[in-house]
Design a protein around this motif. Structure first.
Motif, short mmCIF file in Angstrom:
data_model
loop_
_atom_site.label_atom_id
_atom_site.label_comp_id
_atom_site.label_asym_id
_atom_site.label_seq_id
_atom_site.Cartn_x
_atom_site.Cartn_y
_atom_site.Cartn_z
N UNK A 27 116.36 68.70 2.58
CA UNK A 27 116.92 69.40 1.40
C UNK A 27 117.12 68.45 0.21
N UNK A 28 116.99 67.15 0.46
CA UNK A 28 117.17 66.18 -0.64
C UNK A 28 115.87 65.90 -1.40
N UNK A 29 114.75 66.42 -0.91
CA UNK A 29 113.47 66.11 -1.57
C UNK A 29 113.41 66.66 -3.00
N UNK A 30 113.89 67.89 -3.19
CA UNK A 30 114.00 68.44 -4.55
C UNK A 30 115.45 68.29 -4.98
N UNK A 31 115.67 67.87 -6.20
CA UNK A 31 117.06 67.76 -6.69
C UNK A 31 117.06 68.08 -8.17
N UNK A 32 118.26 68.26 -8.73
CA UNK A 32 118.39 68.59 -10.16
C UNK A 32 117.63 67.56 -10.99
N UNK A 33 116.65 68.03 -11.74
CA UNK A 33 115.71 67.11 -12.39
C UNK A 33 115.35 67.72 -13.73
N UNK A 34 115.10 66.91 -14.76
CA UNK A 34 114.76 67.48 -16.07
C UNK A 34 113.57 68.46 -15.97
N UNK A 35 113.81 69.73 -16.30
CA UNK A 35 112.79 70.78 -16.17
C UNK A 35 111.50 70.44 -16.93
N UNK A 36 111.66 69.74 -18.05
CA UNK A 36 110.47 69.50 -18.88
C UNK A 36 109.69 68.26 -18.45
N UNK A 37 110.21 67.56 -17.47
CA UNK A 37 109.50 66.38 -16.99
C UNK A 37 108.19 66.79 -16.32
N UNK A 38 107.19 65.95 -16.47
CA UNK A 38 105.87 66.28 -15.92
C UNK A 38 105.85 66.31 -14.39
N UNK A 39 106.77 65.58 -13.77
CA UNK A 39 106.76 65.57 -12.30
C UNK A 39 107.43 66.83 -11.76
N UNK A 40 106.71 67.60 -10.95
CA UNK A 40 107.23 68.89 -10.46
C UNK A 40 108.18 68.72 -9.27
N UNK A 41 109.42 68.30 -9.54
CA UNK A 41 110.34 67.94 -8.46
C UNK A 41 110.77 69.13 -7.61
N UNK A 42 110.62 70.35 -8.12
CA UNK A 42 111.03 71.54 -7.32
C UNK A 42 110.03 71.90 -6.23
N UNK A 43 108.82 71.31 -6.31
CA UNK A 43 107.76 71.80 -5.43
C UNK A 43 108.09 71.66 -3.94
N UNK A 44 108.91 70.68 -3.60
CA UNK A 44 109.20 70.43 -2.18
C UNK A 44 110.01 71.58 -1.57
N UNK A 45 111.04 72.03 -2.30
CA UNK A 45 111.83 73.14 -1.76
C UNK A 45 111.03 74.46 -1.83
N UNK A 46 110.23 74.63 -2.86
CA UNK A 46 109.41 75.84 -2.97
C UNK A 46 108.38 75.90 -1.84
N UNK A 47 107.86 74.76 -1.46
CA UNK A 47 106.89 74.69 -0.36
C UNK A 47 107.56 75.11 0.95
N UNK A 48 108.74 74.57 1.21
CA UNK A 48 109.44 74.95 2.45
C UNK A 48 109.74 76.45 2.45
N UNK A 49 110.23 76.97 1.31
CA UNK A 49 110.54 78.41 1.22
C UNK A 49 109.31 79.26 1.48
N UNK A 50 108.19 78.85 0.91
CA UNK A 50 106.94 79.60 1.08
C UNK A 50 106.53 79.64 2.55
N UNK A 51 106.70 78.53 3.24
CA UNK A 51 106.33 78.47 4.66
C UNK A 51 107.33 79.24 5.52
N UNK A 52 108.59 79.24 5.09
CA UNK A 52 109.60 80.02 5.83
C UNK A 52 109.31 81.52 5.72
N UNK A 53 108.91 81.95 4.51
CA UNK A 53 108.60 83.38 4.30
C UNK A 53 107.49 83.85 5.22
N UNK A 54 106.54 82.95 5.50
CA UNK A 54 105.43 83.32 6.36
C UNK A 54 105.75 83.15 7.84
N UNK A 55 106.92 82.61 8.14
CA UNK A 55 107.29 82.37 9.53
C UNK A 55 106.63 81.12 10.11
#
Ligand SMILES: [Zn+2]
Length: 304
Positions: A9-37
């Motif tokens: 859960x520490x891979x994505x953290x509060x990060x400047x939204x406009x920064x080029x590095x997509x720091x949210x992708x780690x939690x979104x990836x886990x969520x996407x895989x959880x949705x599919x089981x």
């Protein structure tokens, strides 16, 4: 057999939204895989921080201390490409352990996926291109030191050359480094991997897949590994802002399926890491990173 996954859960953290590095992708990836089981409580492992001695297998102790305590110079921070924070330190110290845990799970179960990792521009004593610690080098050196493997192949398909990995491991004959990347892309001064394949700009699916197939064969032949670590960077994608290649979504999925099948059909343990991907649409990006995990899941279900 369910496919072991590794995330924190520490891979994505509060990060400047406009920064080029997509720091949210780690939690979104886990969520996407959880949705599919595909990711469940039972098969998702959570790594802790790596110990200093583990990191020192690949990195200069003085550099580690300066990064951890926020003492990098402005120039070093610019080269790192990420704003320093204690949250950044935390995720950075966990991720190499995540790759090591994934590799250990792969040795036990045949196949395992890290939902992060692939920070291949990190050098012995400096950070570069969003990469601070080289999880690929740390994990493979740790397994070698623990005598859990004799030989490792790092098969890096991120669109950028794995220069840090190549430099750190240049005098380690037990670890074969192989990088397939776009010649014109970052880093402009390339290091020397055991196998480098420089792709011209704009290569598309069919040619790319043939090159990956052929190069993997050659790398497996040279390395004869007990473990393959696959950096499945999706910045080869045709619309990736840092890409320059012309690989479709289907092409990426075909690459992941091919690497998994070619390695696993030889019964060689395979650990995957996600590598780079910079799409501004972070949900679409997470779905692209999920492909390697989905294909691993599919392969696992076919053979079991
Ligand atoms: Zn990259």
């Amino acid at each position: 057999m369910t496919l072991p996954l590794v995330s924190s859960p520490h891979y994505s953290f509060g990060f400047p939204e406009r920064h080029r590095f997509p720091m949210r992708k780690f939690e979104l990836l886990l969520e996407h895989l959880q949705k599919q089981g595909i990711a469940t409580k039972q098969n998702t492992y959570r790594p802790g921080k790596a110990r200093q001695d583990l990191l020192e297998l690949a990195h200069c102790p003085e550099y580690l201390t300066r990064f951890i305590s926020g003492q990098l110079s402005d120039k070093e921070v610019r080269r790192m490409g990420l704003p320093w924070s204690t949250d950044l330190v935390k995720r950075t110290l966990i991720a190499p352990n995540g790759t090591l845990l994934t590799a250990g799970l792969a040795l036990r179960h045949g196949l395992a996926c890290h939902l992060a990792g692939g920070t291949h521009h990190a050098h012995h004593d400096f950070a570069s291109g969003y990469c601070i610690l080289n999880d690929l080098a740390i994990a493979s050196l740790a397994l070698l030191a623990q005598s859990k493997v004799q030989r490792v192949l790092i098969f890096d398909c991120d669109v950028h050359q794995g220069d840090g990995t190549a430099a750190i491991l240049q005098n380690v004959p037990e670890i074969t480094t192989c990088s397939i990347h776009c010649e014109k892309n970052f880093p402009h001064r390339k290091a020397k991997s055991d196998i480098d394949v420089d792709l011209p700009k704009g290569v598309s699916d069919q040619e790319y897949l043939q090159i990956v197939d052929h190069t993997l064969d050659r790398a497996l032949d040279i390395s004869r590994p007990d473990l393959v670590i696959f950096d499945a960077g999706v910045d080869v994608y045709e619309h990736d802002p840092l890409g320059m290649l012309n690989i479709s979504s289907d092409g990426i999925r075909a690459r992941e399926a091919m690497v998994i099948k070619n390695v696993r059909s030889l019964n060689i343990p395979l650990a995957t890491v996600i590598g780079g991907g910079y799409d501004k649409d972070q949900s679409a990006l997470a779905r692209r990173h999920a492909m390697v995990v989905e294909e691993a899941h599919r392969y696992q279900n076919q053979v079991s």
